[in-house]
Design an enzyme around this catalytic site. Structure first.
Site, PDB file in Angstrom:
ATOM      1  N   GLY A  37      19.874  -4.423  -3.694  1.00 33.92           N
ATOM      2  CA  GLY A  37      21.128  -4.977  -4.217  1.00 33.92           C
ATOM      3  C   GLY A  37      20.941  -5.553  -5.615  1.00 33.92           C
TER       4      GLY A  37
ATOM      5  N   MET B   4      15.784  -8.938   4.948  1.00 35.15           N
ATOM      6  CA  MET B   4      15.200 -10.052   5.713  1.00 35.15           C
ATOM      7  C   MET B   4      16.162 -10.460   6.836  1.00 35.15           C
ATOM      8  SD  MET B   4      12.933 -12.271   3.099  1.00 35.15           S
ATOM      9  CE  MET B   4      14.227 -13.251   2.377  1.00 35.15           C
TER      10      MET B   4
ATOM     11  N   GLY C  35      27.167  -7.185   2.204  1.00 37.35           N
ATOM     12  CA  GLY C  35      26.344  -6.749   1.068  1.00 37.35           C
ATOM     13  C   GLY C  35      25.241  -5.799   1.530  1.00 37.35           C
ATOM     14  N   HIS C  36      24.523  -6.186   2.594  1.00 36.92           N
ATOM     15  CA  HIS C  36      23.479  -5.303   3.139  1.00 36.92           C
ATOM     16  C   HIS C  36      24.092  -3.987   3.636  1.00 36.92           C
ATOM     17  CE1 HIS C  36      21.592  -9.361   4.036  1.00 36.92           C
ATOM     18  NE2 HIS C  36      20.630  -8.766   3.368  1.00 36.92           N
TER      19      HIS C  36
HETATM   20  O1  PAF Z   1      15.920  -8.835  -0.929  1.00 34.40           O
HETATM   21  C1  PAF Z   1      15.342  -9.116   0.153  1.00 34.40           C
HETATM   22  O2  PAF Z   1      15.956  -9.312   1.187  1.00 34.40           O
HETATM   23  C2  PAF Z   1      13.831  -9.234   0.174  1.00 34.40           C
HETATM   24  O3  PAF Z   1      13.357  -9.782  -1.015  1.00 34.40           O
HETATM   25  C3  PAF Z   1      13.105  -7.909   0.494  1.00 34.40           C
HETATM   26  C4  PAF Z   1      13.374  -6.866  -0.560  1.00 34.40           C
HETATM   27  C5  PAF Z   1      13.577  -7.395   1.844  1.00 34.40           C
HETATM   28  C6  PAF Z   1      11.596  -8.122   0.569  1.00 34.40           C
HETATM   29  O4  PAF Z   1      11.251  -9.049   1.549  1.00 34.40           O
END
Ligand code: PAF
Length: 282
Positions: free
Chosen positions: A147, A30, A36-37
Site C-alpha cells: 500500500g 500484519m 485498504g488491505h
Molecule cells: O505493511 C505491513 O503491514 C508490514 O510492514 C509488512 C509489509 C507486512 C511487513 O511486516
C-alpha cells in the site's frame, strides 16, 4: 481457501503453482485487515492466477517502546474477510519458525531507510525488509502488492528487489480512505471517538497542500508551513513528528519541487501514530 502455517507447506504450494505455469500474487500483512488491505488483495488477483496473503505481526519491525504487545489481532475476522475474496492461501507462520533461537541475519536498505519514518524508527525498515525477503523466499511470488500509504516501505521494498535481483514485481496499491478522508490503517482502532473525528483533518491538511501545488507553488517550506499551521489549528492535541517533502525516488529532502515528490506527514494523536502522504508531480 487453504490456511498454511509452516514454511515447508508454503514452499510446496508455491512450487506446485509454478510447475503448473501459474502466476502467484502475494500480499504480506500484519492482520487486523481492513478495506485498504482488501484493495491490495483485489489488485493481486487482477495480476495473478493464485493469491496468497500472509498474516504475521513481525516483532523485528517494532522497537521496545512501540505497540507490538497491543497491536490489534483478529484472525477470525481476517479469515472471514479473505474467504469472501476467494483467495487461495492464507499463510500464518509461527514466530518460532520464522525467528528461531540464534537468528541473526538481517537485510538493510541503507539510504532509503534514513529519512522520514526511519529517523524516528531506526531499525524499523531493516525489520520490514528482512521479513519481506524471508516471505518472498518461501512464497516466490511473481507479483507482490504494497500500500502506498506506507510510501517509504514501498520504496525500501522496491529497492531491495532491484538490488538483490529478485524475480518479484512490486505493485503499489493506492491509499484507501474513509469517507472523511482518513487513510485506512489498522492503528486507527486506537483512536477514541473525538480523536477519530479530529483525525480527518490530516487529509484536509494534505488537500490544502495539493491546492497550493495546483496554483503553482513549488517551495517546500511554504507547503510545510501551511500544513503545520493547519494541523496546529485544527488538531490541537496532535503531536507532529515530521512534515517533509522528499524526492519520490530517493526520499531525500527537496527545497524546490522540480520533479515528482512526496509530501509525507507523521503525527501522534492520542495513542495512534498516523502517517499519510500525497504525491506532488509537476
Ligand atoms: O505493511 C505491513 O503491514 C508490514 O510492514 C509488512 C509489509 C507486512 C511487513 O511486516
Amino acid at each position: 481457501m487453504e490456511a498454511i502455517q509452516n514454511i515447508v507447506e508454503i514452499k510446496t504450494w508455491s512450487a506446485l503453482c509454478h510447475r503448473r505455469g501459474r502466476r502467484i500474487g502475494f500480499v504480506p500483512t500484519m492482520g487486523a485487515l481492513h478495506e485498504g488491505h482488501l484493495s491490495l488483495v483485489r489488485l493481486a488477483k487482477q495480476f495473478s492466477d493464485h493469491v496468497a496473503v500472509s498474516i504475521f505481526v513481525n516483532p523485528l519491525q517494532f522497537s521496545a517502546q512501540e505497540d507490538l504487545a497491543q497491536y490489534p489481532q483478529d484472525l477470525r475476522s481476517d479469515f472471514a474477510l479473505l474467504e469472501e475474496l476467494d483467495i487461495d492461501v492464507v499463510f500464518v507462520p509461527n514466530p518460532r519458525e520464522i525467528f528461531p533461537p540464534g537468528f541473526q541475519t538481517k537485510v538493510g536498505v541503507s539510504e532509503l531507510s534514513k529519512n522520514l519514518c526511519g529517523k524516528f524508527r531506526p531499525h524499523h525498515f531493516e525489520g520490514v525488509a528482512t521479513i519481506v525477503l524471508k516471505l518472498f523466499h518461501w512464497v516466490s511470488p511473481d507479483i507482490a502488492v504494497f500500500g502506498q500509504k506506507d510510501y517509504q516501505q514501498c520504496r525500501v521494498i522496491e529497492q531491495m528487489v532491484q538490488d538483490l535481483h529478485l524475480d518479484t514485481s512490486i505493485l503499489r496499491g493506492p491509499i484507501v480512505r474513509e469517507k472523511d478522508g482518513l487513510a485506512m490503517s489498522s492503528r486507527n482502532r486506537y483512536l477514541n471517538e473525538s480523536e477519530r473525528e479530529c483525525a480527518a483533518h490530516l487529509y484536509r491538511a494534505l488537500t490544502l497542500a495539493k491546492h497550493l501545488f495546483e496554483q503553482g507553488e513549488r517551495q517546500s517550506d511554504v507547503f510545510i508551513h501551511a500544513v503545520a499551521s493547519y494541523i496546529r489549528e485544527n488538531m490541537p492535541s496532535g503531536q507532529i513528528q515530521y512534515i517533509q517533502i522528499c524526492d519520490a525516488l530517493t526520499l531525500e529532502d527537496v527545497v524546490t519541487i522540480h520533479k515528482k515528490c512526496v509530501l509525507a506527514v507523521a503525527l501522534f494523536l492520542g495513542k495512534a501514530r498516523l502517517i499519510d502522504n500525497i504525491e506532488l508531480d509537476p
